[in-house]
Design an enzyme around this catalytic site. Structure first.
Site, PDB file in Angstrom:
ATOM      1  N   HIS A  50      -4.216  -4.650   7.235  1.00  0.00           N
ATOM      2  CA  HIS A  50      -4.436  -3.516   8.138  1.00  0.00           C
ATOM      3  C   HIS A  50      -3.682  -3.718   9.444  1.00  0.00           C
ATOM      4  CE1 HIS A  50      -6.129   0.093   9.797  1.00  0.00           C
ATOM      5  NE2 HIS A  50      -6.595   0.353   8.592  1.00  0.00           N
ATOM      6  N   GLY A  51      -2.736  -2.818   9.683  1.00  0.00           N
ATOM      7  CA  GLY A  51      -1.999  -2.838  10.949  1.00  0.00           C
ATOM      8  C   GLY A  51      -0.947  -3.930  11.050  1.00  0.00           C
ATOM      9  N   ARG A 104      -6.648  12.878   0.562  1.00  0.00           N
ATOM     10  CA  ARG A 104      -5.597  13.259   1.515  1.00  0.00           C
ATOM     11  C   ARG A 104      -4.218  12.711   1.143  1.00  0.00           C
ATOM     12  NH1 ARG A 104      -7.330   9.787   6.804  1.00  0.00           N
ATOM     13  NH2 ARG A 104      -9.304  10.816   6.404  1.00  0.00           N
ATOM     14  N   HIS A 105      -4.180  11.650   0.354  1.00  0.00           N
ATOM     15  CA  HIS A 105      -2.859  11.166  -0.074  1.00  0.00           C
ATOM     16  C   HIS A 105      -2.833  10.928  -1.595  1.00  0.00           C
ATOM     17  CE1 HIS A 105      -5.046   7.539   1.021  1.00  0.00           C
ATOM     18  NE2 HIS A 105      -4.707   7.585   2.300  1.00  0.00           N
ATOM     19  N   GLU A 120      -8.150   0.783  -4.139  1.00  0.00           N
ATOM     20  CA  GLU A 120      -9.030   0.763  -2.962  1.00  0.00           C
ATOM     21  C   GLU A 120     -10.009   1.911  -3.072  1.00  0.00           C
ATOM     22  OE1 GLU A 120      -7.814   1.082   1.268  1.00  0.00           O
ATOM     23  OE2 GLU A 120      -6.542  -0.589   0.698  1.00  0.00           O
ATOM     24  N   ASP A 125      -0.074   4.481  -0.049  1.00  0.00           N
ATOM     25  CA  ASP A 125      -0.728   5.717   0.397  1.00  0.00           C
ATOM     26  C   ASP A 125       0.174   6.590   1.271  1.00  0.00           C
ATOM     27  OD1 ASP A 125      -2.927   4.636  -0.839  1.00  0.00           O
ATOM     28  OD2 ASP A 125      -3.989   4.131   1.018  1.00  0.00           O
ATOM     29  N   HIS A 126       0.899   5.952   2.186  1.00  0.00           N
ATOM     30  CA  HIS A 126       1.644   6.755   3.165  1.00  0.00           C
ATOM     31  C   HIS A 126       2.876   7.437   2.576  1.00  0.00           C
ATOM     32  CE1 HIS A 126      -1.138   5.849   6.227  1.00  0.00           C
ATOM     33  NE2 HIS A 126      -1.076   4.584   5.895  1.00  0.00           N
ATOM     34  N   ARG A 146       3.283  18.724   1.974  1.00  0.00           N
ATOM     35  CA  ARG A 146       3.926  19.954   1.498  1.00  0.00           C
ATOM     36  C   ARG A 146       3.554  20.305   0.053  1.00  0.00           C
ATOM     37  NH1 ARG A 146       9.016  21.438   3.709  1.00  0.00           N
ATOM     38  NH2 ARG A 146       8.874  21.248   5.957  1.00  0.00           N
ATOM     39  N   ARG A 183      -9.049   8.467  -1.684  1.00  0.00           N
ATOM     40  CA  ARG A 183     -10.093   8.812  -0.704  1.00  0.00           C
ATOM     41  C   ARG A 183     -10.907   9.994  -1.200  1.00  0.00           C
ATOM     42  NH1 ARG A 183      -9.083   6.458   4.628  1.00  0.00           N
ATOM     43  NH2 ARG A 183     -10.803   7.769   5.260  1.00  0.00           N
ATOM     44  N   HIS A 226      -5.285   3.962  -2.419  1.00  0.00           N
ATOM     45  CA  HIS A 226      -6.645   4.282  -1.975  1.00  0.00           C
ATOM     46  C   HIS A 226      -6.925   5.748  -2.300  1.00  0.00           C
ATOM     47  CE1 HIS A 226      -9.664   4.346   1.681  1.00  0.00           C
ATOM     48  NE2 HIS A 226     -10.224   4.724   0.549  1.00  0.00           N
ATOM     49  N   GLY A 258       1.092  -1.483   4.356  1.00  0.00           N
ATOM     50  CA  GLY A 258       1.615  -0.181   3.959  1.00  0.00           C
ATOM     51  C   GLY A 258       2.365   0.528   5.061  1.00  0.00           C
ATOM     52  N   HIS A 259       1.658   0.933   6.109  1.00  0.00           N
ATOM     53  CA  HIS A 259       2.200   1.856   7.097  1.00  0.00           C
ATOM     54  C   HIS A 259       3.512   1.366   7.721  1.00  0.00           C
ATOM     55  CE1 HIS A 259       2.224   4.101  10.973  1.00  0.00           C
ATOM     56  NE2 HIS A 259       1.807   5.076  10.186  1.00  0.00           N
ATOM     57  N   ASN A 300       0.860  -1.184   0.000  1.00  0.00           N
ATOM     58  CA  ASN A 300       0.000   0.000   0.000  1.00  0.00           C
ATOM     59  C   ASN A 300       0.902   1.242   0.000  1.00  0.00           C
ATOM     60  OD1 ASN A 300      -1.447   2.248   1.097  1.00  0.00           O
ATOM     61  ND2 ASN A 300      -3.112   0.845   1.538  1.00  0.00           N
TER      62      ASN A 300
HETATM   63  N1  PXP Z   1      -5.982  -3.111   3.443  1.00  0.00           N
HETATM   64  C1  PXP Z   1      -6.926  -2.133   3.473  1.00  0.00           C
HETATM   65  C2  PXP Z   1      -8.275  -2.425   2.894  1.00  0.00           C
HETATM   66  C3  PXP Z   1      -6.628  -0.865   4.000  1.00  0.00           C
HETATM   67  O1  PXP Z   1      -7.576   0.097   4.016  1.00  0.00           O
HETATM   68  C4  PXP Z   1      -5.331  -0.617   4.470  1.00  0.00           C
HETATM   69  C5  PXP Z   1      -4.985   0.737   5.003  1.00  0.00           C
HETATM   70  O2  PXP Z   1      -5.122   1.712   4.054  1.00  0.00           O
HETATM   71  C6  PXP Z   1      -4.386  -1.649   4.402  1.00  0.00           C
HETATM   72  C7  PXP Z   1      -4.749  -2.892   3.904  1.00  0.00           C
HETATM   73  C8  PXP Z   1      -2.976  -1.442   4.843  1.00  0.00           C
HETATM   74  O3  PXP Z   1      -2.937  -1.144   6.188  1.00  0.00           O
HETATM   75  P1  PXP Z   1      -1.595  -0.647   6.841  1.00  0.00           P
HETATM   76  O4  PXP Z   1      -1.226   0.643   6.187  1.00  0.00           O
HETATM   77  O5  PXP Z   1      -1.941  -0.517   8.285  1.00  0.00           O
HETATM   78  O6  PXP Z   1      -0.559  -1.711   6.564  1.00  0.00           O
END
Ligand code: PXP
Length: 244
Positions: free
Chosen positions: A195-196, A54-55, A75, A14-15, A23, A50, A48, A217-218, A12
């Protein structure tokens, strides 16, 4: 002895783009990020878009589809706007997620029981565009049964509760994810999760039998800071010391 195929790793991005949007700079560059993660073996990239942008931005989705060589997972919230963007860009995969304006990140899974007919229509529209649809849901058997009825071929199990707990509570949630995976597979679904997930908690999820793909991702972007921060400082020192 049968060997379990390696679980696919979706990244992912996004971050990385959150840093750019903080910026409104031209860097970090999305194309470079995609090429780098694919070069080291990412099986898929996730972006994703959104509602609040935001990203990821609209033009990022277009660029990502052009440069992506692995697999693109778009996403999206269950809205008409996002459906039209997806059908226009045509990523290989779409993951439908719930979206609330004020949330820090995606909180909870889709309520497929409550919104079954709307989601079914959306799945049909995206599938008609040759997009493989996944539903981001809680590891709950009733929701999985409802997901099957929408015609979506894939689910992504929300691992947020697993990631946010420890000890016995985490073991219980892991069991819930294992039972949910088995149930979904018995109904013919492909099962992803995410996620997480981070370096310490990922292996139990990656070892679930028949898990297809993890989307992360994160933690990877956070880890990249410390794998790369020293080099980044050295490069700035050298740019400052460059005699013109
Ligand atoms: N899967 C989905 C559907 C998500 O919304 C996210 C977060 O955007 C992730 C996976 C990845 O989560 P993380 O950034 O916590 O690894």
């Amino acid at each position: 002895m049968s060997v379990q195929p390696q679980v696919r790793l979706g990244i992912n991005l996004d971050h990385i783009m959150t840093i750019r949007q903080a910026r409104f700079t031209a860097y970090p560059d999305l194309k470079q990020a995609i090429e780098m993660v694919e070069h080291v073996g990412a099986d898929s990239i996730t972006l994703h878009l959104r509602e609040d942008r935001r990203h990821i931005q609209d033009e990022d989705i277009v660029l990502a589809k052009q440069v992506n060589k692995s697999n693109m997972n778009f996403e999206m919230a269950a809205t008409g706007e996002m459906r039209d963007i997806a059908l226009n860009i045509k990523p290989q995969d779409c993951c439908i997620v719930p979206e609330h304006r004020e949330e820090l990140t995606t909180e909870g899974g889709l309520d497929v029981v409550k919104h079954q007919s709307h989601i079914k229509e959306l799945v049909a529209a995206l599938s008609a565009g040759n997009i493989k649809v996944s539903l981001f849901i809680e590891p709950n058997l009733k929701i999985i049964d409802a997901a099957v009825k929408t015609g979506a071929p894939v689910i992504e199990l929300h691992t947020g509760t697993y990631a946010g707990t420890q000890g016995l509570a985490q073991q219980k949630e892991l069991q819930r994810i294992e039972v949910a995976t088995k149930h979904a597979i018995s109904l013919g679904l492909v099962v992803n999760a995410g996620h997480g997930l981070h370096y310490e908690n990922v292996s139990s999820i990656a070892n679930i039998v028949d898990m297809y793909e993890l989307n992360i991702g994160h933690s990877i972007v956070a880890r990249a800071l410390f794998v790369g921060l020293g080099q980044a400082v050295k490069e700035m020192r050298s740019a400052m010391d460059c005699i013109e």
